[in-house]
Enzyme design. Structure first.
Site, PDB file in Angstrom:
ATOM      1  N   ASN A   1      -2.020   1.618   5.850  1.00  0.00           N
ATOM      2  CA  ASN A   1      -1.006   0.698   5.330  1.00  0.00           C
ATOM      3  C   ASN A   1      -0.622  -0.231   6.482  1.00  0.00           C
ATOM      4  O   ASN A   1      -0.436   0.233   7.596  1.00  0.00           O
ATOM      5  CB  ASN A   1       0.216   1.508   4.859  1.00  0.00           C
ATOM      6  CG  ASN A   1       1.368   0.640   4.433  1.00  0.00           C
ATOM      7  OD1 ASN A   1       1.219  -0.573   4.283  1.00  0.00           O
ATOM      8  ND2 ASN A   1       2.523   1.242   4.232  1.00  0.00           N
ATOM      9  N   GLY A   2      -0.549  -1.539   6.227  1.00  0.00           N
ATOM     10  CA  GLY A   2      -0.192  -2.477   7.287  1.00  0.00           C
ATOM     11  C   GLY A   2      -1.392  -3.313   7.696  1.00  0.00           C
ATOM     12  O   GLY A   2      -2.369  -3.411   6.943  1.00  0.00           O
TER      13      GLY A   2
ATOM     14  N   LYS B   1      15.024 -13.716 -10.836  1.00  0.00           N
ATOM     15  CA  LYS B   1      14.730 -12.642 -11.791  1.00  0.00           C
ATOM     16  C   LYS B   1      13.846 -13.162 -12.921  1.00  0.00           C
ATOM     17  O   LYS B   1      12.856 -12.548 -13.281  1.00  0.00           O
ATOM     18  CB  LYS B   1      16.018 -12.095 -12.426  1.00  0.00           C
ATOM     19  CG  LYS B   1      16.823 -11.024 -11.827  1.00  0.00           C
ATOM     20  CD  LYS B   1      16.229  -9.784 -11.311  1.00  0.00           C
ATOM     21  CE  LYS B   1      15.437  -9.939 -10.070  1.00  0.00           C
ATOM     22  NZ  LYS B   1      15.964  -9.607  -8.799  1.00  0.00           N
TER      23      LYS B   1
ATOM     24  N   LYS C   1       6.737  -3.928  -4.365  1.00  0.00           N
ATOM     25  CA  LYS C   1       8.130  -3.523  -4.228  1.00  0.00           C
ATOM     26  C   LYS C   1       8.593  -3.592  -2.775  1.00  0.00           C
ATOM     27  O   LYS C   1       9.713  -3.976  -2.484  1.00  0.00           O
ATOM     28  CB  LYS C   1       8.301  -2.099  -4.766  1.00  0.00           C
ATOM     29  CG  LYS C   1       9.731  -1.577  -4.708  1.00  0.00           C
ATOM     30  CD  LYS C   1      10.624  -2.352  -5.643  1.00  0.00           C
ATOM     31  CE  LYS C   1      12.081  -1.924  -5.575  1.00  0.00           C
ATOM     32  NZ  LYS C   1      12.958  -2.982  -6.129  1.00  0.00           N
TER      33      LYS C   1
ATOM     34  N   ARG D   1       5.359   0.401  -5.820  1.00  0.00           N
ATOM     35  CA  ARG D   1       5.284  -0.445  -4.636  1.00  0.00           C
ATOM     36  C   ARG D   1       4.357  -1.640  -4.858  1.00  0.00           C
ATOM     37  O   ARG D   1       4.393  -2.603  -4.110  1.00  0.00           O
ATOM     38  CB  ARG D   1       4.763   0.374  -3.438  1.00  0.00           C
ATOM     39  CG  ARG D   1       5.674   1.507  -3.046  1.00  0.00           C
ATOM     40  CD  ARG D   1       4.974   2.487  -2.142  1.00  0.00           C
ATOM     41  NE  ARG D   1       4.714   1.972  -0.827  1.00  0.00           N
ATOM     42  CZ  ARG D   1       5.536   2.062   0.207  1.00  0.00           C
ATOM     43  NH1 ARG D   1       6.698   2.649   0.058  1.00  0.00           N
ATOM     44  NH2 ARG D   1       5.215   1.577   1.371  1.00  0.00           N
TER      45      ARG D   1
ATOM     46  N   GLU E   1      10.186 -14.039 -11.733  1.00  0.00           N
ATOM     47  CA  GLU E   1       9.302 -12.947 -11.314  1.00  0.00           C
ATOM     48  C   GLU E   1       8.890 -12.044 -12.466  1.00  0.00           C
ATOM     49  O   GLU E   1       7.776 -11.521 -12.445  1.00  0.00           O
ATOM     50  CB  GLU E   1       9.870 -12.149 -10.136  1.00  0.00           C
ATOM     51  CG  GLU E   1      11.119 -11.374 -10.404  1.00  0.00           C
ATOM     52  CD  GLU E   1      11.669 -10.689  -9.168  1.00  0.00           C
ATOM     53  OE1 GLU E   1      10.908 -10.346  -8.264  1.00  0.00           O
ATOM     54  OE2 GLU E   1      12.890 -10.488  -9.121  1.00  0.00           O
TER      55      GLU E   1
ATOM     56  N   HIS F   1      21.520 -35.746  -7.940  1.00  0.00           N
ATOM     57  CA  HIS F   1      20.842 -36.360  -6.794  1.00  0.00           C
ATOM     58  C   HIS F   1      19.322 -36.281  -6.915  1.00  0.00           C
ATOM     59  O   HIS F   1      18.620 -36.441  -5.926  1.00  0.00           O
ATOM     60  CB  HIS F   1      21.326 -35.724  -5.483  1.00  0.00           C
ATOM     61  CG  HIS F   1      22.786 -35.949  -5.250  1.00  0.00           C
ATOM     62  ND1 HIS F   1      23.314 -37.191  -4.968  1.00  0.00           N
ATOM     63  CD2 HIS F   1      23.845 -35.100  -5.317  1.00  0.00           C
ATOM     64  CE1 HIS F   1      24.631 -37.100  -4.845  1.00  0.00           C
ATOM     65  NE2 HIS F   1      24.970 -35.839  -5.060  1.00  0.00           N
TER      66      HIS F   1
ATOM     67  N   GLU G   1      19.802 -16.013  -7.857  1.00  0.00           N
ATOM     68  CA  GLU G   1      19.317 -14.678  -8.214  1.00  0.00           C
ATOM     69  C   GLU G   1      18.840 -14.651  -9.676  1.00  0.00           C
ATOM     70  O   GLU G   1      17.801 -14.071  -9.992  1.00  0.00           O
ATOM     71  CB  GLU G   1      20.433 -13.643  -7.963  1.00  0.00           C
ATOM     72  CG  GLU G   1      20.104 -12.215  -8.346  1.00  0.00           C
ATOM     73  CD  GLU G   1      18.836 -11.652  -7.719  1.00  0.00           C
ATOM     74  OE1 GLU G   1      18.269 -12.266  -6.803  1.00  0.00           O
ATOM     75  OE2 GLU G   1      18.384 -10.595  -8.187  1.00  0.00           O
TER      76      GLU G   1
ATOM     77  N   CYS H   1       0.832  -1.211   0.000  1.00  0.00           N
ATOM     78  CA  CYS H   1       0.000   0.000   0.000  1.00  0.00           C
ATOM     79  C   CYS H   1       0.867   1.261   0.000  1.00  0.00           C
ATOM     80  O   CYS H   1       1.939   1.290   0.597  1.00  0.00           O
ATOM     81  CB  CYS H   1      -0.875   0.039   1.238  1.00  0.00           C
ATOM     82  SG  CYS H   1      -1.923  -1.397   1.382  1.00  0.00           S
TER      83      CYS H   1
ATOM     84  N   TRP I   1      -2.906  -2.760  -1.782  1.00  0.00           N
ATOM     85  CA  TRP I   1      -2.442  -4.096  -2.165  1.00  0.00           C
ATOM     86  C   TRP I   1      -3.216  -5.034  -1.258  1.00  0.00           C
ATOM     87  O   TRP I   1      -2.973  -5.076  -0.050  1.00  0.00           O
ATOM     88  CB  TRP I   1      -0.938  -4.184  -1.937  1.00  0.00           C
ATOM     89  CG  TRP I   1      -0.272  -5.367  -2.541  1.00  0.00           C
ATOM     90  CD1 TRP I   1       0.063  -5.535  -3.860  1.00  0.00           C
ATOM     91  CD2 TRP I   1       0.178  -6.547  -1.865  1.00  0.00           C
ATOM     92  NE1 TRP I   1       0.683  -6.738  -4.029  1.00  0.00           N
ATOM     93  CE2 TRP I   1       0.771  -7.386  -2.838  1.00  0.00           C
ATOM     94  CE3 TRP I   1       0.138  -6.983  -0.549  1.00  0.00           C
ATOM     95  CZ2 TRP I   1       1.311  -8.630  -2.525  1.00  0.00           C
ATOM     96  CZ3 TRP I   1       0.679  -8.221  -0.241  1.00  0.00           C
ATOM     97  CH2 TRP I   1       1.256  -9.028  -1.222  1.00  0.00           C
TER      98      TRP I   1
HETATM   99  C1  F6R Z   1      13.185  -9.513  -6.137  1.00  0.00           C
HETATM  100  C2  F6R Z   1      12.965  -8.565  -5.075  1.00  0.00           C
HETATM  101  C3  F6R Z   1      12.604  -9.083  -3.731  1.00  0.00           C
HETATM  102  C4  F6R Z   1      13.284  -8.242  -2.630  1.00  0.00           C
HETATM  103  C5  F6R Z   1      12.785  -8.672  -1.253  1.00  0.00           C
HETATM  104  C6  F6R Z   1      13.460  -7.893  -0.151  1.00  0.00           C
HETATM  105  O1  F6R Z   1      13.550  -8.890  -7.325  1.00  0.00           O
HETATM  106  O2  F6R Z   1      13.042  -7.387  -5.272  1.00  0.00           O
HETATM  107  O3  F6R Z   1      12.935 -10.421  -3.598  1.00  0.00           O
HETATM  108  O4  F6R Z   1      14.662  -8.384  -2.751  1.00  0.00           O
HETATM  109  O5  F6R Z   1      11.398  -8.494  -1.167  1.00  0.00           O
HETATM  110  O6  F6R Z   1      13.216  -6.534  -0.263  1.00  0.00           O
HETATM  111  P1  F6R Z   1      14.128  -5.481   0.455  1.00  0.00           P
HETATM  112  O7  F6R Z   1      15.483  -5.568  -0.130  1.00  0.00           O
HETATM  113  O8  F6R Z   1      13.471  -4.161   0.188  1.00  0.00           O
HETATM  114  O9  F6R Z   1      14.145  -5.834   1.921  1.00  0.00           O
END
Ligand code: F6R
Length: 610
Positions: A100-101, A487, A605, A27, A490, A506, A483, A2, A74
């Site tokens: 928010n929350g 990427k 985000k 976000r 997602e 395995h 990683e 949010c 959200w």
């Molecule tokens: C993936 C991504 C998420 C964040 C995770 C932690 O591309 O962005 O996996 O890395 O939600 O977020 P932060 O770094 O803001 O604590």
């Protein structure tokens, strides 16, 4: 997650609110709304879907007024509907609230209010908060007093912002463990979830603390602490320019941010190196004695930040000789931990607002650990609750998929490890100097990789329709494989798996078939032959191998269908380079599949719920 914007000023709020909400879009959200107080009435307009839908609902209407609140939701409590979208009204539409929350005890509070005759129309905890504030407002006649009384009854972590129909010159906000800033202008003031919503209008912001209530009028930002005492909070001037949150000539923020990596690394490096190339970490001041008092380090983070932590674990153990435990934050609190004042706890977070990471940090702090954080957002909750902060200077990261934050987090972890090794005397001066020299070459080496963008785009186009992609590697390559896989899944929604190359045999090798794409990272010279054996096992099952190797490695060609080369560097530093082609690959595959790259489905985000 949010997003909240609140405005009080001389002008009609609606454009400030909608503009601010657009800046918070990154976000993640699924509906949006605004409320404006005008001539004793509150007007609320809401819509499901993107903010353009909210614009359509409002059309040419001028909502008027001088005070307003806006929200991107959200969904957590209740589905994505206009009724569940914020702002929420009380029964006689005299109070409106955005939130928010989560209000954790909302079921009990709702039952209590229902028993008193209050009727609800939504499934949200926000409506409960709104009704509770309204009930107190009826008795107390003052919005701040009502907010204080209501929040005392609420459990959970949240920010609430309220307006009242008969108080057309103010709004009241409250913060408990969720992000909130107040921004100061001339004849106007804002509250918001983060800086990007207000940067266009002012760069002077107060960081609101937990338990603070803020009363905002056009001329004043009054802040009261949890004991209701007026307090002064730190006023910060934000250095970012407005363009940092703009796509410029790029089609997507993700591509722009991939290209900004050399700059982010350069910026972070230059803030942490003295003229004679010694590492001096602004914000961290540790003595050898203090460092020697720690018998272990615990790194905690989520998602991409966790993947950066994996590399940090390897390098700190290797050169500083300190045992490092690493955990995903959401698991950390639910296992027995052995923490005391001899523990150094490192939280890694881009946003600094991730609820799982924050809660883990608080737990470690409670048990006596010293808290050091690596954070991108200045003044964020993780930064504020840490004993020491080492900032990544990546600039605002807007794309939900993290790219430049990851490489700057890696850089900070490398520098931290070198700083520790130097303090402990576990590294030879020549070796230290060589690592620093190689780190300084990284920005130009990333530029070299970025020149291969078209080759990677072509490669992505050839295989964008595959049903599954595997990422494999050994040692540090396996950390980057995780990683790369994250990427790809997602942003492109292709099921993708990362696995330590030696583990394939395995079990997972059963999934190999001719249409399977395997991206094999083979950059670790010390274990190259072992990696090749694993690649061979897969190739024998006719899977398609795309390898990533260091320039000059000609033998890898014999084991791969395609090879992407990265510039030569020390084995330990390759993650800073290998991730770049993987980011580009994920981006172009997602583009070929027409995905919403900057805002992938179901993702936010900043994940401020546990
Ligand atoms: C993936 C991504 C998420 C964040 C995770 C932690 O591309 O962005 O996996 O890395 O939600 O977020 P932060 O770094 O803001 O604590």
């Amino acid at each position: 997650m949010c997003g909240i914007v609140g405005y009080v000023g001389l002008q009609s709020p609606q454009n400030f609110l909608i503009d601010g909400l657009e800046k918070l879009e990154y976000r993640g959200y699924d509906s949006a709304g605004v409320a404006v107080v005008n001539e004793g009435e509150i007007k609320i307009r809401k819509a499901v879907g993107p903010i353009v839908n909210l614009r359509k609902v409002i059309g040419d209407e001028d909502l008027g007024g001088r005070v307003g609140i806006g929200h991107t939701r959200w969904a957590t409590h209740g589905g994505v509907t206009v009724t569940n979208a914020h702002p929420h009204f009380n029964s006689d539409k005299t109070i409106a609230v955005v939130h928010n929350g989560t209000v954790e005890n909302y079921i009990e509070l709702k039952a209590k209010l229902q028993a008193e005759g209050v009727e609800f129309i939504s499934d949200t905890d926000t409506e409960v908060a709104c009704m509770l504030i309204a009930e107190h407002f009826k008795k107390l006649g003052d919005l701040k007093a009502a907010m204080d009384a209501a929040t005392k009854e609420m459990e959970g972590t949240f920010v609430l912002v309220a307006v009242a129909a008969d108080q057309p010159d103010k709004l009241v906000a409250y913060r408990r463990n969720a992000p909130l800033i107040a921004a100061k202008g001339k004849n106007f003031n804002f509250v918001a979830s983060d800086f990007s919503a207000i940067l266009k209008h002012t760069k002077d912001v107060f960081l609101i603390e937990n338990g603070d209530t803020v009363v905002l009028t056009k001329d004043a930002i009054e802040i009261f602490d949890e004991d209701d005492k007026p307090v002064k909070r730190e006023l910060m001037h934000i250095g970012w320019d407005v363009d940092a949150a703009d796509k410029g000539d790029y089609e997507h923020f993700m591509l722009k941010e991939i290209h900004e990596q050399p700059k982010g690394i350069q910026e972070t490096l230059s803030r942490s190196l003295t003229e004679d190339d010694r590492i001096k970490l602004y914000g961290i001041d540790m003595t050898a004695e203090q460092l020697n008092s720690y018998n272990k380090i615990i790194i905690v983070a989520c998602g991409t930040a966790y993947h950066a932590g994996l590399v940090g674990q390897y390098f700190i153990e290797k050169i500083a000789g300190i045992p490092v435990q690493i955990d995903v934050a959401s698991e950390f609190r639910y296992r027995r931990q052995f923490i005391d004042e001899k523990t150094l706890f490192i939280a890694v977070s881009q946003s600094g607002e991730t609820a799982d990471t924050l809660e883990a940090l608080r737990e470690a702090k409670k048990q006596g650990a010293h808290i050091l954080s690596i954070v991108n957002v200045v003044g964020s909750s993780v930064a504020r609750e840490s004993d020491e902060v080492f900032y990544t200077w990546a600039g605002p990261e807007i794309s939900v998929a993290s790219t430049k934050a990851y490489t700057t987090q890696l850089l900070c972890l490398y520098m931290l490890a070198l700083y520790f090794a130097d303090l402990k005397g576990t590294i030879e001066p020549d070796d230290y100097a060589d690592y620093v020299a190689q780190l300084k070459r990284i920005p130009s080496q990333i530029e070299e990789i970025l020149k291969k963008e078209q080759d990677i785009e072509r490669l992505a186009y050839d295989y964008y329709d595959r049903d599954q992609v595997f990422f494999i590697g050994r040692g540090l390559d396996s950390s980057v494989a995780f990683e790369g896989s994250l990427k790809l899944k997602e942003v492109s929604y292709i099921p993708s798996f990362a696995i330590a190359a030696g583990e394939m045999k395995h079990g997972t090798i059963a999934l190999m078939e001719p249409r399977t794409i395997v991206i094999a990272l083979a950059t670790q010279d010390a274990i190259f032959d072992k990696t090749v054996s694993n690649i061979q096992e897969i190739k024998a099952r006719n899977a398609h191998i795309i390898s990533i190797a260091k320039e000059g490695n000609t033998s890898i060609v014999n084991h791969s269908n395609e090879v992407i080369y990265i510039p030569e560097c020390r084995d330990e530093l390759t993650p800073l380079l290998t991730v770049v082609p993987l980011q580009l690959y994920a981006y172009f595959v997602a583009k070929d599949r027409h995905c919403e790259i900057d805002k992938p489905r179901n993702l936010a985000k900043s994940v401020t719920v546990e």
